[in-house]
Design an enzyme around this catalytic site. Structure first.
Site, PDB file in Angstrom:
ATOM      1  N   ASP A  14       0.857  -1.174   0.000  1.00 32.88           N
ATOM      2  CA  ASP A  14       0.000   0.000   0.000  1.00 32.88           C
ATOM      3  C   ASP A  14       0.905   1.241   0.000  1.00 32.88           C
ATOM      4  O   ASP A  14       2.105   1.140   0.257  1.00 32.88           O
ATOM      5  CB  ASP A  14      -0.868  -0.071   1.267  1.00 32.88           C
ATOM      6  CG  ASP A  14      -1.595   1.207   1.539  1.00 32.88           C
ATOM      7  OD1 ASP A  14      -2.287   1.695   0.626  1.00 32.88           O
ATOM      8  OD2 ASP A  14      -1.478   1.723   2.672  1.00 32.88           O
ATOM      9  N   ARG A  15       0.340   2.396  -0.302  1.00 33.12           N
ATOM     10  CA  ARG A  15       1.155   3.619  -0.314  1.00 33.12           C
ATOM     11  C   ARG A  15       0.959   4.458   0.950  1.00 33.12           C
ATOM     12  O   ARG A  15       1.818   4.462   1.829  1.00 33.12           O
ATOM     13  CB  ARG A  15       0.824   4.449  -1.575  1.00 33.12           C
ATOM     14  CG  ARG A  15       1.885   5.486  -1.907  1.00 33.12           C
ATOM     15  CD  ARG A  15       1.438   6.474  -2.957  1.00 33.12           C
ATOM     16  NE  ARG A  15       0.579   7.512  -2.393  1.00 33.12           N
ATOM     17  CZ  ARG A  15       0.003   8.487  -3.095  1.00 33.12           C
ATOM     18  NH1 ARG A  15       0.166   8.553  -4.405  1.00 33.12           N
ATOM     19  NH2 ARG A  15      -0.759   9.389  -2.494  1.00 33.12           N
ATOM     20  N   ASP A  16      -0.189   5.152   1.049  1.00 39.64           N
ATOM     21  CA  ASP A  16      -0.404   6.102   2.155  1.00 39.64           C
ATOM     22  C   ASP A  16      -0.527   5.375   3.488  1.00 39.64           C
ATOM     23  O   ASP A  16      -1.381   4.510   3.662  1.00 39.64           O
ATOM     24  CB  ASP A  16      -1.662   6.938   1.899  1.00 39.64           C
ATOM     25  CG  ASP A  16      -1.591   7.735   0.598  1.00 39.64           C
ATOM     26  OD1 ASP A  16      -0.464   8.067   0.164  1.00 39.64           O
ATOM     27  OD2 ASP A  16      -2.649   8.014   0.013  1.00 39.64           O
ATOM     28  N   ASP A  25      -8.074  11.860   6.870  1.00 36.35           N
ATOM     29  CA  ASP A  25      -9.210  11.248   6.163  1.00 36.35           C
ATOM     30  C   ASP A  25      -9.862  12.259   5.218  1.00 36.35           C
ATOM     31  O   ASP A  25     -10.098  13.403   5.598  1.00 36.35           O
ATOM     32  CB  ASP A  25     -10.258  10.759   7.172  1.00 36.35           C
ATOM     33  CG  ASP A  25      -9.888   9.397   7.741  1.00 36.35           C
ATOM     34  OD1 ASP A  25      -8.929   8.782   7.218  1.00 36.35           O
ATOM     35  OD2 ASP A  25     -10.543   8.967   8.710  1.00 36.35           O
ATOM     36  N   TYR A  28      -5.976  14.093   0.233  1.00 34.98           N
ATOM     37  CA  TYR A  28      -5.142  13.322  -0.675  1.00 34.98           C
ATOM     38  C   TYR A  28      -3.790  13.998  -0.834  1.00 34.98           C
ATOM     39  O   TYR A  28      -3.678  15.207  -0.635  1.00 34.98           O
ATOM     40  CB  TYR A  28      -5.847  13.202  -2.048  1.00 34.98           C
ATOM     41  CG  TYR A  28      -7.199  12.552  -1.914  1.00 34.98           C
ATOM     42  CD1 TYR A  28      -7.327  11.166  -1.945  1.00 34.98           C
ATOM     43  CD2 TYR A  28      -8.331  13.317  -1.665  1.00 34.98           C
ATOM     44  CE1 TYR A  28      -8.553  10.558  -1.761  1.00 34.98           C
ATOM     45  CE2 TYR A  28      -9.571  12.717  -1.478  1.00 34.98           C
ATOM     46  CZ  TYR A  28      -9.679  11.336  -1.529  1.00 34.98           C
ATOM     47  OH  TYR A  28     -10.890  10.741  -1.335  1.00 34.98           O
ATOM     48  N   ARG A 108     -10.708  -0.999  -6.812  1.00 38.70           N
ATOM     49  CA  ARG A 108     -10.523  -0.273  -5.547  1.00 38.70           C
ATOM     50  C   ARG A 108     -10.458  -1.260  -4.392  1.00 38.70           C
ATOM     51  O   ARG A 108     -11.385  -2.036  -4.166  1.00 38.70           O
ATOM     52  CB  ARG A 108     -11.674   0.724  -5.336  1.00 38.70           C
ATOM     53  CG  ARG A 108     -11.517   1.548  -4.072  1.00 38.70           C
ATOM     54  CD  ARG A 108     -12.619   2.603  -3.916  1.00 38.70           C
ATOM     55  NE  ARG A 108     -12.600   3.122  -2.567  1.00 38.70           N
ATOM     56  CZ  ARG A 108     -11.767   4.069  -2.115  1.00 38.70           C
ATOM     57  NH1 ARG A 108     -10.892   4.615  -2.938  1.00 38.70           N
ATOM     58  NH2 ARG A 108     -11.790   4.457  -0.868  1.00 38.70           N
ATOM     59  N   ASP A 135      -1.785  -0.571   5.828  1.00 40.78           N
ATOM     60  CA  ASP A 135      -2.206  -0.089   7.147  1.00 40.78           C
ATOM     61  C   ASP A 135      -3.720  -0.087   7.321  1.00 40.78           C
ATOM     62  O   ASP A 135      -4.215   0.389   8.338  1.00 40.78           O
ATOM     63  CB  ASP A 135      -1.648   1.322   7.405  1.00 40.78           C
ATOM     64  CG  ASP A 135      -2.282   2.360   6.503  1.00 40.78           C
ATOM     65  OD1 ASP A 135      -2.476   2.064   5.298  1.00 40.78           O
ATOM     66  OD2 ASP A 135      -2.596   3.454   6.979  1.00 40.78           O
TER      67      ASP A 135
HETATM   68 MG   LIG Z   1      -2.965   3.074   3.557  1.00 37.40          MG
HETATM   69 ZN   LIG Z   2     -10.644   1.218  -9.533  1.00 33.22          ZN
END
Ligand SMILES: [Mg+2]
Ligand SMILES: [Zn+2]
Length: 188
Positions: A14-16, A25, A28, A108, A135
């Protein structure tokens, strides 16, 4: 994910909140200057690179669907990510992004579409010797749906939530350390 299991060859990250500091929340990372690596994250990726593991970024970026950033903004953020990693001698083998709104696609997370796309592009990825690290429980569920092992990153002070992850670790470097060590377990 257990002692004696086959060596983990492909790491889906994952990234963030996994590689870089997570935005609040509903916010971005919209430009390169907002991207800040988490402590130890680049070193963890470098360890994987040095160990011949494949490292694949899989990230939800709904801000694109919401018109809060463009694909070009996202590309600039990922160029910055590559530059920061390179500064630590680390690199990503591939990056897969879901830019869609909830419920409008098959990629997603927690859906497994990004991982499946990587498995189509890299024919030698075997889910049985792959792991998804993130996370959020949605990362864990995406990995599980794709048939990989799963690690939930959960720092100290974060409330414990129920998880179906195979492993819980404080941060990426800890997770990578555990997985690279346990995969040496079969050696004399
Ligand atoms: Mg994340
Ligand atoms: Zn998508």
């Amino acid at each position: 994910m257990k002692a004696g299991q086959a060596e983990v060859r492909t790491f889906f990250l994952d990234r963030d909140g996994t590689l870089n500091v997570k935005p609040p929340d509903g916010r971005y990372i919209r430009c390169p200057a907002e991207l800040v690596l988490l402590p130890g994250a680049a070193e963890a990726v470098r360890e994987l690179n040095a160990g011949g593991r494949r490292v694949v970024l899989v990230t939800n970026q709904r801000g694109v669907a919401r018109g809060l950033m463009t694909s070009a903004d996202l590309a600039a953020v990922h160029a910055r990510l590559a530059t920061l990693l390179r500064g630590h001698g680390a690199f990503l083998d591939a990056v897969y992004v879901c830019p869609h709104e909830v419920g409008e696609c098959g990629c997603r997370k927690p859906l497994p579409g990004l991982l499946k796309a990587a498995m189509r592009d890299f024919r030698d990825i075997d889910p049985a010797d792959s792991v998804m690290i993130g996370d959020s429980e949605s990362d864990v569920l995406a990995g599980r749906a794709a048939g990989t092992g799963t690690v939930l990153l959960q720092g100290p002070g974060k409330p414990r939530e129920n998880t179906v992850a195979d492993l819980v670790a404080a941060d990426l470097r800890t997770a990578v350390g555990l997985l690279l060590t346990s995969s040496k377990g079969g050696r004399a």
